[in-house]
Design a protein around this motif. Structure first.
Motif, PDB file in Angstrom:
ATOM      1  N   ASP A  11      40.667  47.888  36.023  1.00 26.27           N
ATOM      2  CA  ASP A  11      39.658  46.825  35.907  1.00 26.27           C
ATOM      3  C   ASP A  11      39.783  45.980  34.645  1.00 26.27           C
ATOM      4  OD1 ASP A  11      38.900  48.894  34.278  1.00 26.27           O
ATOM      5  OD2 ASP A  11      36.783  48.836  34.799  1.00 26.27           O
ATOM      6  N   SER A  31      38.046  42.031  30.445  1.00 23.72           N
ATOM      7  CA  SER A  31      37.455  43.188  31.107  1.00 23.72           C
ATOM      8  C   SER A  31      36.537  42.776  32.254  1.00 23.72           C
ATOM      9  CB  SER A  31      36.662  43.999  30.084  1.00 23.72           C
ATOM     10  OG  SER A  31      36.034  45.066  30.750  1.00 23.72           O
ATOM     11  N   VAL A  33      34.416  45.044  33.395  1.00 23.19           N
ATOM     12  CA  VAL A  33      33.445  46.140  33.364  1.00 23.19           C
ATOM     13  C   VAL A  33      32.060  45.701  33.840  1.00 23.19           C
ATOM     14  CG1 VAL A  33      32.050  47.384  31.641  1.00 23.19           C
ATOM     15  CG2 VAL A  33      34.477  47.814  31.805  1.00 23.19           C
TER      16      VAL A  33
END
Ligand code: KG4
Ligand code: ZN
Length: 345
Positions: A11, A31, A33
């Motif tokens: 990811d 990212s 996230v």
């Protein structure tokens, strides 16, 4: 050799420019996230789409911040596996496109190999050494003889350490990824407040297991539903983290005894954990060995780490032919070099 490295195995969309496999000129990590947090974990399909959206900008930014252009590049290293197939394919497709357009040699690098060599970008660590790779998908102890020559000494039989942090975080109602949050909450907790098991501690092997520990936290929460905030939460986080660290340190100690190595490199996202860093430093003092952690940016997923092995292989004439550069969802580290050499048989 000036290498562009690309990483999209999970990811994080990442690209880096590295000179001679050691000098880090740029490292860009985008990212996802926040996107996956909503689902409590990485959703493969969404990961691929976000890589596709981000990759061109991330590569351009890596070149810009290294002050180089495509014309300056001399080789490409890209994560070939292990990882999510759809995610890997975005990086591989991009890397192949650049290699084809610029007529550059290209090599597919193993993501875990990247993690255990990342430290070489910061300081020269002499081979051989023991590597503990602790991430969301891996908890492995490797005997690292030299680049390309690895042997698994021990591994988790169920959950990876990072997975255990994230799953326990979910039980506690914490957002994904919970590892860094548990680390922070544990900071003012009492690590002996809650009795938790240390699975497989004395089984005489270097293997590990974390699923029983996760179940023990679950059972504790069933009995103490009030543990969702305040000091009890801090105490549970500290006790859990201590249990994970105790097991990781004990198994590292066992692997040192088995291999006879004097140096340990700890890598992967969980290597950011402050409790693990302290516990390993104590072990190093007691054992009289050296324990090295890369800085947090090189512990977590990044592309720069791929350039260490990438440069090593490319300067020895080992490339991955375009037709064989496909995504490998699993790829044991022991098979890294044989796979590369097989292209030349
Ligand atoms: O290496 P990484 O960035 O990605 C994978 O290849 O998996 O590792 C991510 C994992 C996640 O499970 C995350 O919760 C964990 O590393 N992590 C931590 C900490 N920082 C990241 N776990 C414990 N303490 C931390 N400080
Ligand atoms: Zn990783």
């Amino acid at each position: 050799m000036l290498i562009l490295a690309i990483e999209t195995s999970c990811d994080e969309t990442a690209a880096a420019v590295v000179r001679d496999g050691r000098q880090l000129l740029s490292s860009i990590v985008a990212s996802q996230v926040a996107v996956h947090a909503e689902y409590g974990g990485v959703v493969p399909e969404i990961a691929s789409r976000h890589h596709l959206e981000a990759i061109v900008t991330v590569v351009a930014e890596a070149l810009r911040s290294a002050a180089v252009s495509f014309a300056d590049l001399e080789g490409i290293a890209v994560t070939q596996g292990p990882g999510l197939v759809g995610a890997l394919l975005v990086g591989i497709g991009t890397a192949k496109g650049i290699a084809q357009a610029r007529q550059l040699p290209i090599v597919g690098v193993n993501h875990i190999e990247g993690h255990l060599l990342a430290v070489q970008l910061e300081r020269e660590i002499a081979f051989p050494y023991l590597a503990l790779v602790v991430s969301g998908g891996h908890t492995h102890l490797y005997d690292v003889q030299e680049i390309g020559h690895y042997r698994t000494v021990g591994q988790t039989l169920d959950d990876a350490a990072g997975e255990a942090f994230d799953k326990v975080g979910k039980l506690l109602g914490l957002p994904y990824p919970a590892g860094p949050i548990i680390d922070r909450l544990a900071g003012i907790g009492n690590p002996v407040a809650v009795r938790l098991p240390r699975p497989m501690l004395h089984d005489g092997t270097c293997n590990l297991s974390f699923s029983g520990l996760k179940t023990a936290v679950y059972t504790h929460l069933q009995r103490h539903p009030e543990v969702t905030a305040g000091q009890p939460l801090h105490d549970l986080c500290a006790s859990f983290q201590q249990a994970v660290c105790d097991v990781l340190v004990a198994k590292t100690r066992a692997a040192l005894a088995q291999t006879g190595h004097q140096r340990v490199v700890v890598a992967g996202g969980v290597a950011c954990n402050s409790g693990l860093r302290r516990a390993m430093a104590t072990m190093a003092e007691q054992q009289g060995c050296t324990v090295v952690f890369p800085s947090p940016a090189l512990c977590a997923d990044n592309a720069a780490m791929l350039a260490v092995a990438g440069e090593h292989y490319l300067t020895r004439g080992l490339q991955t032919p375009m037709a064989q550069l496909d995504a490998l969802p699993t790829w044991p580290l022991e098979q890294v070099l044989t796979r590369l050499q097989a292209h030349y048989d």
